[in-house]
Structure formats: structure tokens, C-alpha cells
Design a protein around this motif. Sequence first.
Motif, PDB file in Angstrom:
ATOM      1  N   GLU A 171     -18.345 -61.931   8.432  1.00 57.20           N
ATOM      2  CA  GLU A 171     -19.697 -62.146   7.922  1.00 57.20           C
ATOM      3  C   GLU A 171     -19.813 -61.707   6.459  1.00 57.20           C
ATOM      4  N   PHE A 172     -19.056 -60.676   6.068  1.00 61.16           N
ATOM      5  CA  PHE A 172     -19.056 -60.237   4.670  1.00 61.16           C
ATOM      6  C   PHE A 172     -18.510 -61.343   3.767  1.00 61.16           C
ATOM      7  N   ILE A 173     -17.517 -62.059   4.269  1.00 57.95           N
ATOM      8  CA  ILE A 173     -16.904 -63.135   3.480  1.00 57.95           C
ATOM      9  C   ILE A 173     -17.865 -64.305   3.326  1.00 57.95           C
ATOM     10  N   TYR A 174     -18.497 -64.712   4.423  1.00 56.87           N
ATOM     11  CA  TYR A 174     -19.430 -65.840   4.371  1.00 56.87           C
ATOM     12  C   TYR A 174     -20.615 -65.542   3.451  1.00 56.87           C
ATOM     13  N   ILE A 175     -21.189 -64.352   3.594  1.00 58.44           N
ATOM     14  CA  ILE A 175     -22.316 -63.979   2.728  1.00 58.44           C
ATOM     15  C   ILE A 175     -21.846 -63.854   1.277  1.00 58.44           C
ATOM     16  N   GLY A 176     -20.618 -63.374   1.083  1.00 60.15           N
ATOM     17  CA  GLY A 176     -20.071 -63.257  -0.271  1.00 60.15           C
ATOM     18  C   GLY A 176     -19.910 -64.614  -0.933  1.00 60.15           C
ATOM     19  N   ILE A 177     -19.353 -65.586  -0.198  1.00 60.96           N
ATOM     20  CA  ILE A 177     -19.179 -66.947  -0.740  1.00 60.96           C
ATOM     21  C   ILE A 177     -20.530 -67.558  -1.068  1.00 60.96           C
ATOM     22  N   LEU A 178     -21.484 -67.428  -0.147  1.00 60.13           N
ATOM     23  CA  LEU A 178     -22.836 -67.958  -0.380  1.00 60.13           C
ATOM     24  C   LEU A 178     -23.483 -67.292  -1.588  1.00 60.13           C
ATOM     25  N   SER A 179     -23.300 -65.993  -1.723  1.00 59.00           N
ATOM     26  CA  SER A 179     -23.892 -65.254  -2.844  1.00 59.00           C
ATOM     27  C   SER A 179     -23.311 -65.709  -4.181  1.00 59.00           C
ATOM     28  N   VAL A 180     -22.007 -65.919  -4.236  1.00 56.45           N
ATOM     29  CA  VAL A 180     -21.371 -66.392  -5.475  1.00 56.45           C
ATOM     30  C   VAL A 180     -21.923 -67.760  -5.866  1.00 56.45           C
ATOM     31  N   ILE A 181     -21.982 -68.669  -4.899  1.00 56.97           N
ATOM     32  CA  ILE A 181     -22.451 -70.039  -5.179  1.00 56.97           C
ATOM     33  C   ILE A 181     -23.859 -70.022  -5.738  1.00 56.97           C
ATOM     34  N   PHE A 182     -24.776 -69.317  -5.079  1.00 55.23           N
ATOM     35  CA  PHE A 182     -26.176 -69.363  -5.505  1.00 55.23           C
ATOM     36  C   PHE A 182     -26.455 -68.446  -6.690  1.00 55.23           C
ATOM     37  N   TYR A 183     -25.656 -67.401  -6.870  1.00 49.85           N
ATOM     38  CA  TYR A 183     -25.810 -66.561  -8.067  1.00 49.85           C
ATOM     39  C   TYR A 183     -25.510 -67.388  -9.316  1.00 49.85           C
ATOM     40  N   VAL A 184     -24.485 -68.195  -9.252  1.00 56.95           N
ATOM     41  CA  VAL A 184     -24.116 -69.067 -10.379  1.00 56.95           C
ATOM     42  C   VAL A 184     -25.099 -70.229 -10.509  1.00 56.95           C
ATOM     43  N   LEU A 185     -25.426 -70.842  -9.385  1.00 57.48           N
ATOM     44  CA  LEU A 185     -26.257 -72.042  -9.382  1.00 57.48           C
ATOM     45  C   LEU A 185     -27.678 -71.754  -9.868  1.00 57.48           C
ATOM     46  N   LEU A 186     -28.282 -70.683  -9.361  1.00 60.53           N
ATOM     47  CA  LEU A 186     -29.645 -70.346  -9.756  1.00 60.53           C
ATOM     48  C   LEU A 186     -29.726 -69.953 -11.238  1.00 60.53           C
ATOM     49  N   GLN A 187     -28.674 -69.356 -11.748  1.00 60.27           N
ATOM     50  CA  GLN A 187     -28.632 -69.080 -13.192  1.00 60.27           C
ATOM     51  C   GLN A 187     -28.508 -70.373 -13.988  1.00 60.27           C
ATOM     52  N   TRP A 188     -27.629 -71.228 -13.536  1.00 65.72           N
ATOM     53  CA  TRP A 188     -27.339 -72.458 -14.284  1.00 65.72           C
ATOM     54  C   TRP A 188     -28.581 -73.321 -14.450  1.00 65.72           C
ATOM     55  N   ILE A 189     -29.357 -73.510 -13.377  1.00 67.16           N
ATOM     56  CA  ILE A 189     -30.523 -74.388 -13.487  1.00 67.16           C
ATOM     57  C   ILE A 189     -31.596 -73.788 -14.378  1.00 67.16           C
ATOM     58  N   ASN A 190     -31.614 -72.462 -14.523  1.00 67.41           N
ATOM     59  CA  ASN A 190     -32.598 -71.823 -15.402  1.00 67.41           C
ATOM     60  C   ASN A 190     -32.141 -71.782 -16.848  1.00 67.41           C
ATOM     61  N   VAL A 191     -30.859 -71.557 -17.051  1.00 71.04           N
ATOM     62  CA  VAL A 191     -30.336 -71.504 -18.420  1.00 71.04           C
ATOM     63  C   VAL A 191     -30.373 -72.889 -19.061  1.00 71.04           C
ATOM     64  N   GLN A 192     -30.322 -73.951 -18.239  1.00 68.77           N
ATOM     65  CA  GLN A 192     -30.375 -75.300 -18.770  1.00 68.77           C
ATOM     66  C   GLN A 192     -31.746 -75.629 -19.377  1.00 68.77           C
ATOM     67  N   LYS A 193     -32.770 -74.910 -18.943  1.00 71.36           N
ATOM     68  CA  LYS A 193     -34.112 -75.150 -19.472  1.00 71.36           C
ATOM     69  C   LYS A 193     -34.209 -74.648 -20.901  1.00 71.36           C
ATOM     70  N   LYS A 194     -35.180 -75.203 -21.606  1.00 70.92           N
ATOM     71  CA  LYS A 194     -35.423 -74.792 -22.979  1.00 70.92           C
ATOM     72  C   LYS A 194     -35.776 -73.306 -23.010  1.00 70.92           C
ATOM     73  N   ASN A 195     -35.211 -72.568 -23.966  1.00 70.40           N
ATOM     74  CA  ASN A 195     -35.484 -71.143 -24.062  1.00 70.40           C
ATOM     75  C   ASN A 195     -36.961 -70.881 -24.188  1.00 70.40           C
ATOM     76  N   GLU A 196     -37.421 -69.863 -23.489  1.00 73.62           N
ATOM     77  CA  GLU A 196     -38.816 -69.462 -23.549  1.00 73.62           C
ATOM     78  C   GLU A 196     -38.921 -68.061 -24.114  1.00 73.62           C
ATOM     79  N   GLU A 197     -40.084 -67.695 -24.579  1.00 74.27           N
ATOM     80  CA  GLU A 197     -40.300 -66.355 -25.092  1.00 74.27           C
ATOM     81  C   GLU A 197     -40.621 -65.438 -23.920  1.00 74.27           C
ATOM     82  N   TYR A 198     -40.010 -64.261 -23.942  1.00 73.18           N
ATOM     83  CA  TYR A 198     -40.258 -63.285 -22.883  1.00 73.18           C
ATOM     84  C   TYR A 198     -40.937 -62.050 -23.501  1.00 73.18           C
TER      85      TYR A 198
END
Length: 198
Positions: A171-198
Motif C-alpha cells: 500500500e505504501f508503494i501504490y500511494i507513493g506512485i499515486l502521490s508522485v503522479i499527482f504531485y507533478v501533474l497538479l503543479q504542471w497544470i498550475n505552472v502552465q497558467k499565466k503568472n499571477e501576483e501573490y
Amino acid sequence: KEKFLPQFFETLTKSGIPFYGVLANLILSLIVFVTFSGWQEMAAFYAAAICLCNSTIPVALAVLRRKSPDFKRPFKIKYVHPFCFSVFYMSNLTFFWCGWNIIWKLDLVIIIGLLIYKITTIFQNNFRFLSIYKIFDRNLIFYLLFILSLSILSKLSEYGQGSGVIHGAVEFIYIGILSVIFYVLLQWINVQKKNEEY
């Protein structure tokens, strides 16, 4: 005020009490109370909700670091990506361990809340045509896929009346694989957006 819910929830009585908001909160609390078999199950439900919320924080921090690396901040975390991924992974594991009998109920609450929010959005736009992108943007779609993936793994687990297909150290492996995929994916779709002021 943020327009997440229908405007009538802001209506105040003469005493300044948001009556409809308090009433809705009471009804939802009673429904939640009746749904669970005991205090432990209710506590696990809230723990699962907190873990799911906490999983968004490290991703948001990683995105902010990539989009606004020079933004002035009180302190700066070193090795931000190993730190963020570790928190993301542990949040996902804790959520997974809450068990299927808790997670499916949380999924149902999320769906109901999402429907209320989207119906409110349509009403606030006076029933004008809204593109699918505006109703379901990329962040929402990918985050729902993330929750669905965790829920499927939970159903296959041995926790909370799951099917028991996944058990032990795997279960550690499955959750680890899922975490890697979505950690990268969720960053990618946000970084692709135009930079915003924070």
C-alpha cells in the motif's frame, strides 16, 4: 461574500444572526451525526477531511515557489520539493488509512458541495451559457481525478470494509506512485497558467 453559496445565506435577522446559514449548518450537522455509527467514526470522517485539505497545501507551496521564486516572505523553506512531497505523501497515506467506510461518505459530501457551488454559479450568471471550462476548470478536473484515484485504492484496501486486495507494505508503494503522479501533474497544470501576483 465569496459567492460560494446562494446569497440568501447572508441574510441577517434583526439581531444580526445569519439565520439561514445557522439553520443549514444545523441540518447538515444532524445528517452527519445520524449517518455515523459512533463518535470514533465521526472523528475519522473529520480526520479524513482534514488530511484531504492538507494535501493541497504542499502542492500550493511548490507552485508558488516555481511561479514566484522572488516573492518576499518571512522565511524560506530549503529543499522545498522534498519537503512538500513528503507532506503530500503522508497526507495521502493518512487519508487512505481512514478506511473505505469513511472515504465514500466524504466523497458524497464533496459531490453534494460541488453541485451546490456549481448550481450557485449558474444562478449568479443569470442562466447565461457557461462553457464547460468555466464550470469545470482544469484544477477541479484533475483534483477530482486525484480524489477518485485515492478512493479506488481505499476501496481495494483492507481498511474500513474495503475489499482487501491491497494490503501490507504494498500500500505504501501504490500511494507513493499515486502521490508522485499527482504531485507533478497538479503543479504542471498550475505552472502552465499565466503568472499571477501573490
